[in-house]
Structure formats: C-alpha cells, structure tokens
Design a protein around this motif. Structure first.
Motif, PDB file in Angstrom:
ATOM      1  N   VAL A  38       0.835  -1.208   0.000  1.00  0.00           N
ATOM      2  CA  VAL A  38       0.000   0.000   0.000  1.00  0.00           C
ATOM      3  C   VAL A  38       0.873   1.263   0.000  1.00  0.00           C
ATOM      4  O   VAL A  38       0.626   2.204  -0.763  1.00  0.00           O
ATOM      5  CB  VAL A  38      -0.967  -0.014   1.208  1.00  0.00           C
ATOM      6  CG1 VAL A  38      -1.676   1.318   1.339  1.00  0.00           C
ATOM      7  CG2 VAL A  38      -1.978  -1.132   1.052  1.00  0.00           C
ATOM      8  N   THR A  39       1.922   1.253   0.832  1.00  0.00           N
ATOM      9  CA  THR A  39       2.801   2.431   0.837  1.00  0.00           C
ATOM     10  C   THR A  39       3.511   2.567  -0.508  1.00  0.00           C
ATOM     11  O   THR A  39       3.720   3.681  -0.993  1.00  0.00           O
ATOM     12  CB  THR A  39       3.851   2.332   1.964  1.00  0.00           C
ATOM     13  OG1 THR A  39       4.523   1.078   1.848  1.00  0.00           O
ATOM     14  CG2 THR A  39       3.228   2.434   3.325  1.00  0.00           C
ATOM     15  N   GLY A  98      -2.880   9.735 -12.693  1.00  0.00           N
ATOM     16  CA  GLY A  98      -4.015   9.193 -11.949  1.00  0.00           C
ATOM     17  C   GLY A  98      -3.963   7.680 -11.832  1.00  0.00           C
ATOM     18  O   GLY A  98      -4.933   7.061 -11.405  1.00  0.00           O
ATOM     19  N   VAL A  99      -2.827   7.061 -12.205  1.00  0.00           N
ATOM     20  CA  VAL A  99      -2.712   5.602 -12.161  1.00  0.00           C
ATOM     21  C   VAL A  99      -2.205   5.161 -10.788  1.00  0.00           C
ATOM     22  O   VAL A  99      -1.132   5.569 -10.354  1.00  0.00           O
ATOM     23  CB  VAL A  99      -1.743   5.101 -13.257  1.00  0.00           C
ATOM     24  CG1 VAL A  99      -1.507   3.606 -13.123  1.00  0.00           C
ATOM     25  CG2 VAL A  99      -2.295   5.421 -14.621  1.00  0.00           C
ATOM     26  N   TRP A 100      -3.006   4.344 -10.099  1.00  0.00           N
ATOM     27  CA  TRP A 100      -2.588   3.836  -8.790  1.00  0.00           C
ATOM     28  C   TRP A 100      -1.904   2.485  -8.924  1.00  0.00           C
ATOM     29  O   TRP A 100      -1.151   2.083  -8.067  1.00  0.00           O
ATOM     30  CB  TRP A 100      -3.788   3.696  -7.850  1.00  0.00           C
ATOM     31  CG  TRP A 100      -4.275   5.017  -7.365  1.00  0.00           C
ATOM     32  CD1 TRP A 100      -5.217   5.805  -7.960  1.00  0.00           C
ATOM     33  CD2 TRP A 100      -3.847   5.727  -6.205  1.00  0.00           C
ATOM     34  NE1 TRP A 100      -5.392   6.952  -7.235  1.00  0.00           N
ATOM     35  CE2 TRP A 100      -4.573   6.919  -6.150  1.00  0.00           C
ATOM     36  CE3 TRP A 100      -2.924   5.451  -5.189  1.00  0.00           C
ATOM     37  CZ2 TRP A 100      -4.396   7.853  -5.135  1.00  0.00           C
ATOM     38  CZ3 TRP A 100      -2.756   6.377  -4.183  1.00  0.00           C
ATOM     39  CH2 TRP A 100      -3.487   7.571  -4.156  1.00  0.00           C
ATOM     40  N   TRP A 101      -2.220   1.758  -9.975  1.00  0.00           N
ATOM     41  CA  TRP A 101      -1.664   0.410 -10.119  1.00  0.00           C
ATOM     42  C   TRP A 101      -1.408   0.177 -11.598  1.00  0.00           C
ATOM     43  O   TRP A 101      -2.327   0.231 -12.397  1.00  0.00           O
ATOM     44  CB  TRP A 101      -2.639  -0.627  -9.575  1.00  0.00           C
ATOM     45  CG  TRP A 101      -2.047  -1.993  -9.546  1.00  0.00           C
ATOM     46  CD1 TRP A 101      -2.092  -2.931 -10.542  1.00  0.00           C
ATOM     47  CD2 TRP A 101      -1.303  -2.582  -8.482  1.00  0.00           C
ATOM     48  NE1 TRP A 101      -1.414  -4.056 -10.157  1.00  0.00           N
ATOM     49  CE2 TRP A 101      -0.925  -3.870  -8.898  1.00  0.00           C
ATOM     50  CE3 TRP A 101      -0.914  -2.132  -7.208  1.00  0.00           C
ATOM     51  CZ2 TRP A 101      -0.168  -4.722  -8.091  1.00  0.00           C
ATOM     52  CZ3 TRP A 101      -0.184  -2.993  -6.415  1.00  0.00           C
ATOM     53  CH2 TRP A 101       0.182  -4.273  -6.856  1.00  0.00           C
ATOM     54  N   ASN A 102      -0.139  -0.036 -11.953  1.00  0.00           N
ATOM     55  CA  ASN A 102       0.176  -0.128 -13.381  1.00  0.00           C
ATOM     56  C   ASN A 102       0.794  -1.472 -13.737  1.00  0.00           C
ATOM     57  O   ASN A 102       1.411  -1.605 -14.770  1.00  0.00           O
ATOM     58  CB  ASN A 102       1.147   0.992 -13.766  1.00  0.00           C
ATOM     59  CG  ASN A 102       1.118   1.264 -15.241  1.00  0.00           C
ATOM     60  OD1 ASN A 102       0.094   1.067 -15.883  1.00  0.00           O
ATOM     61  ND2 ASN A 102       2.236   1.676 -15.795  1.00  0.00           N
ATOM     62  N   PHE A 103       0.627  -2.464 -12.886  1.00  0.00           N
ATOM     63  CA  PHE A 103       1.181  -3.790 -13.141  1.00  0.00           C
ATOM     64  C   PHE A 103       2.671  -3.736 -13.435  1.00  0.00           C
ATOM     65  O   PHE A 103       3.164  -4.413 -14.317  1.00  0.00           O
ATOM     66  CB  PHE A 103       0.403  -4.507 -14.258  1.00  0.00           C
ATOM     67  CG  PHE A 103      -1.000  -4.816 -13.840  1.00  0.00           C
ATOM     68  CD1 PHE A 103      -1.254  -5.921 -13.051  1.00  0.00           C
ATOM     69  CD2 PHE A 103      -2.065  -3.977 -14.183  1.00  0.00           C
ATOM     70  CE1 PHE A 103      -2.546  -6.200 -12.630  1.00  0.00           C
ATOM     71  CE2 PHE A 103      -3.336  -4.249 -13.761  1.00  0.00           C
ATOM     72  CZ  PHE A 103      -3.588  -5.361 -12.984  1.00  0.00           C
ATOM     73  N   ASP A 104       3.362  -2.896 -12.697  1.00  0.00           N
ATOM     74  CA  ASP A 104       4.812  -2.963 -12.701  1.00  0.00           C
ATOM     75  C   ASP A 104       5.204  -4.338 -12.141  1.00  0.00           C
ATOM     76  O   ASP A 104       4.601  -4.794 -11.180  1.00  0.00           O
ATOM     77  CB  ASP A 104       5.387  -1.854 -11.803  1.00  0.00           C
ATOM     78  CG  ASP A 104       6.903  -1.759 -11.919  1.00  0.00           C
ATOM     79  OD1 ASP A 104       7.356  -0.968 -12.755  1.00  0.00           O
ATOM     80  OD2 ASP A 104       7.599  -2.487 -11.192  1.00  0.00           O
ATOM     81  N   PRO A 105       6.203  -5.005 -12.768  1.00  0.00           N
ATOM     82  CA  PRO A 105       6.526  -6.366 -12.323  1.00  0.00           C
ATOM     83  C   PRO A 105       6.763  -6.468 -10.815  1.00  0.00           C
ATOM     84  O   PRO A 105       6.322  -7.419 -10.173  1.00  0.00           O
ATOM     85  CB  PRO A 105       7.804  -6.696 -13.091  1.00  0.00           C
ATOM     86  CG  PRO A 105       7.752  -5.833 -14.288  1.00  0.00           C
ATOM     87  CD  PRO A 105       7.028  -4.599 -13.910  1.00  0.00           C
ATOM     88  N   LYS A 106       7.445  -5.478 -10.246  1.00  0.00           N
ATOM     89  CA  LYS A 106       7.734  -5.537  -8.815  1.00  0.00           C
ATOM     90  C   LYS A 106       6.439  -5.526  -8.005  1.00  0.00           C
ATOM     91  O   LYS A 106       6.279  -6.286  -7.056  1.00  0.00           O
ATOM     92  CB  LYS A 106       8.606  -4.341  -8.433  1.00  0.00           C
ATOM     93  CG  LYS A 106       9.268  -4.470  -7.096  1.00  0.00           C
ATOM     94  CD  LYS A 106      10.562  -5.246  -7.167  1.00  0.00           C
ATOM     95  CE  LYS A 106      11.330  -5.119  -5.862  1.00  0.00           C
ATOM     96  NZ  LYS A 106      12.604  -5.828  -5.920  1.00  0.00           N
ATOM     97  N   GLN A 107       5.520  -4.647  -8.404  1.00  0.00           N
ATOM     98  CA  GLN A 107       4.236  -4.574  -7.693  1.00  0.00           C
ATOM     99  C   GLN A 107       3.448  -5.873  -7.857  1.00  0.00           C
ATOM    100  O   GLN A 107       2.936  -6.433  -6.890  1.00  0.00           O
ATOM    101  CB  GLN A 107       3.389  -3.428  -8.253  1.00  0.00           C
ATOM    102  CG  GLN A 107       3.830  -2.044  -7.839  1.00  0.00           C
ATOM    103  CD  GLN A 107       2.860  -0.986  -8.324  1.00  0.00           C
ATOM    104  OE1 GLN A 107       2.244  -1.125  -9.381  1.00  0.00           O
ATOM    105  NE2 GLN A 107       2.726   0.079  -7.568  1.00  0.00           N
ATOM    106  N   SER A 108       3.346  -6.329  -9.113  1.00  0.00           N
ATOM    107  CA  SER A 108       2.506  -7.497  -9.391  1.00  0.00           C
ATOM    108  C   SER A 108       3.034  -8.731  -8.680  1.00  0.00           C
ATOM    109  O   SER A 108       2.266  -9.496  -8.093  1.00  0.00           O
ATOM    110  CB  SER A 108       2.450  -7.759 -10.894  1.00  0.00           C
ATOM    111  OG  SER A 108       1.956  -6.624 -11.548  1.00  0.00           O
ATOM    112  N   MET A 109       4.360  -8.923  -8.725  1.00  0.00           N
ATOM    113  CA  MET A 109       4.931 -10.110  -8.105  1.00  0.00           C
ATOM    114  C   MET A 109       4.750 -10.049  -6.591  1.00  0.00           C
ATOM    115  O   MET A 109       4.502 -11.074  -5.947  1.00  0.00           O
ATOM    116  CB  MET A 109       6.423 -10.219  -8.448  1.00  0.00           C
ATOM    117  CG  MET A 109       6.694 -10.396  -9.930  1.00  0.00           C
ATOM    118  SD  MET A 109       6.017 -11.924 -10.574  1.00  0.00           S
ATOM    119  CE  MET A 109       6.248 -11.667 -12.322  1.00  0.00           C
TER     120      MET A 109
END
Lengths: 93, 250
Positions: free
Chosen positions: B104-105, B119-130
């Motif tokens: 979340v942070t 305005g993008v909160w979630w862009n499926f960056d590999p680090k985030q998605s994994m």
C-alpha cells in the motif's frame, strides 16, 4: 495569505448583481497588506520553521507514543493472563 | 506439574524488554531524523525519497517473517510440536501485515512519482505485481488452515504448503522482477542498494530503520505467539487433557 481588497481597477468579476464567477481565483481571499506583526516568539517561532515540518513531526510523534503505549499495555495484559492461567493449572493438580 | 504446560517461558523476558526498549528509542529517532534529516535533491522523488526509511523496511520485515515462519513449519514437520505450528502461523500473519503495508505504501509512493499526473494507482509494474502474487500465496496459507478442522492434520498440511510458499518469496520479490523492465529500483538486473544508490547521510537513518522495524515485527510476533499459546493451553484445559500433550512447548 494575502487578501486582495476589491479595487475598481481589478476586474468586474465581483460587482454586486453579477453572475457567479467561474474561475477559482476569483474566490481568492488573502491578505495583500501584511499586518505590522512582530517576529513570532516562543513555540510559534520553533514550529513555524522550515515550512512547518515540525508540526508534522509533532503529530507523527504523538501517534507513535500512542502505539508504544498500546504495545506496553498489551504486554502487561498478556503477563497478567499468563500468571492467572498458570495459577489455575497448578491449582487443578 | 510438567513445566511445559506452563504458559510462561516462550520468550526470555529480559531479551524481550531489551528489544522493546531499543525499538522504541531507535524508531523515535528514525521518525525525527527521517523527517528532518538531510537528503539529496532529486527530480521526481523530491521529499518523497524519505519514504525509503519507512516503505523498504516493511519488505525486510516480510522477508524475515516468512523465513521465520518456514523455519517453524519445518520444525513442526520434524517434531510435530503444536507451538511450532502456532509460531509458523503468527510469523506468516505478521509477514502478511507488513507485506500489505509495504504494497500500500508502495502504491501511494509510485502514484505521485512514477505515475504523477496520470491518476494511475496500479500499473502492473513487475515488482508490484509479483509482490501482490506473493501476498496472495500467503493469503492462501490462511485459507488452507481455515479449511481443515483437525489441528494435527491442519498443522502438517499447512506446514508443507508454507515450505512451498517461502521458496517463491525470493523469486517473486527479486529474481523475476529483475528479468523484466520495471521502474522500481533493482529492476533490469541492477541491485537496489549498491554503493552508489544511497547517499551517506541516508544510510545512517535507513539501516537502523530496517533493524528497528525488524525488531518491531518480532515484538508483535512474540505478543501474538504468547496469546496463541494461552488460547491453546485453555483449549487443552477445557478438553481435560492439559496434562497430556504437554510436550507441545518448544
């Protein structure tokens, strides 16, 4: 903050009887003429420095103190519970 | 009375007090130095670089918690001790909490740096998605636990699952995101914390912060284990076999 007093030369934006202005800046209400104020003293002088970051620090530290107090209280309650349970187990023997 | 059924003695009181005092002092210092300390002036990041002190330790805490959890799961499989199962469960729970805080942070941080103005909160960056996949895997651990009623079966099956879960952790957090284009530091093969990545002034806040949050994670974990063991002792007492099964401690 600076208040813009309405001068006739400014604009026709806020004359009585006109339509509501649709630009946000027309609602500005800030002081143009700084009051002849003395330098802030005491707590105000410290807390007002560096864009008032010290106010943020004070808020964060207060929250942290609350969390730490909760941590200690929970520890005390677990201690107490463990003592009670152990006592009741040894009494049942 | 066999001492094993006693509730106290799960943790050294002295060690706990020392860690608690250190964590309180160091984290208080981290909050002050983290907000007031000197940082390099960088475009895009600007003052948000201070998030390093708070966002990154969340992931260190998650890693430590998952490893501790897996260790106790392995011990549970070897010896069948009930307390090991409870330790594994509570460590996994703390891992999930710190991982959730980390993701979340990270979302908030990325929203106003990489994705500023979009305005993008979630862009499926590999680090985030994994990282999200890893949290789902650990969520699955708790779903699995809830699905099995018999404590012994639950402990064994959950422990096996947990050993598989921990193996995915380094792959999902490090290896796979580095094979892909990512905006996150440490993407595309570059280590995240090489000599040149972190200004000297920030090291003095960052490293103690990692240790302090690891300590905080351990304090909360210890509280949870003590409470879980209390519940277990009361449950066995209610079953009338508080004296049997006493070998469960350690």
């Amino acid at each position: 903050m600076t208040i813009h007093p309405l001068r006739p030369s400014d604009s026709a934006a806020l004359r009585p009887g006109q339509e509501r202005p649709d630009t946000t800046t027309a609602y500005d209400s800030t002081w143009t003429e700084q009051p002849a104020h003395s330098a802030p003293e005491g707590l105000d002088r410290i807390m007002g420095q560096d864009g008032k970051i010290y106010v943020v620090l004070a808020v964060v530290l207060l929250i942290w103190i609350g969390v730490v107090a909760l941590l200690f209280r929970t520890d005390r309650q677990i201690d107490e519970l463990e003592r009670r349970v152990d006592r009741s187990i040894s009494e049942n023997e | 009375m066999p001492s094993q059924v006693q509730t106290q003695g799960l943790v050294s009181r002295r060690l706990y007090r020392v860690v608690r005092g250190t964590v309180v002092v160091v984290l208080t210092g981290i909050l002050i130095a983290g907000l007031l300390g000197k940082i390099p002036q960088l475009d895009i990041l600007e003052q948000s670089a201070r998030n390093l002190y708070f966002h990154v330790p969340m992931w260190f805490a998650l890693m430590a918690a998952t490893i501790v959890s897996a260790y106790h799961s392995a011990q549970h499989l070897r010896h069948g001790d009930r307390i090991r199962d409870l330790r594994a469960r509570e460590a996994a729970r703390l891992g999930l909490i710190f991982g959730g805080l980390g993701i979340v942070t990270g979302m908030v941080w990325a929203r106003f740096t990489w994705y500023e103005g979009t305005g993008v909160w979630w862009n499926f960056d590999p680090k985030q998605s994994m990282a999200a996949v890893l949290l789902l895997i650990y969520g699955g651990y708790f779903v699995l636990r809830d699905a099995i009623d018999a404590p012994r079966t639950r402990g064994r099956i959950a422990a096996v699952y947990n050993l598989f879960a921990v193996v995915t952790m380094p792959f999902l957090l490090y290896i796979l995101p580095r094979q892909m284009p990512s905006l996150h530091p440490g993407g595309e093969g570059s280590p995240a914390f090489s000599q040149t990545d972190l200004a000297p002034a920030m090291r003095w806040v960052f490293y103690p912060s990692v240790l302090a949050f690891l300590g905080l994670c351990w304090l909360l974990y210890t509280q949870r284990v003590r409470l879980a063991w209390l519940r277990e002792v009361l449950r066995q007492k209610a079953l009338g076999n508080a004296h049997g099964d006493g070998d469960a401690a350690h």
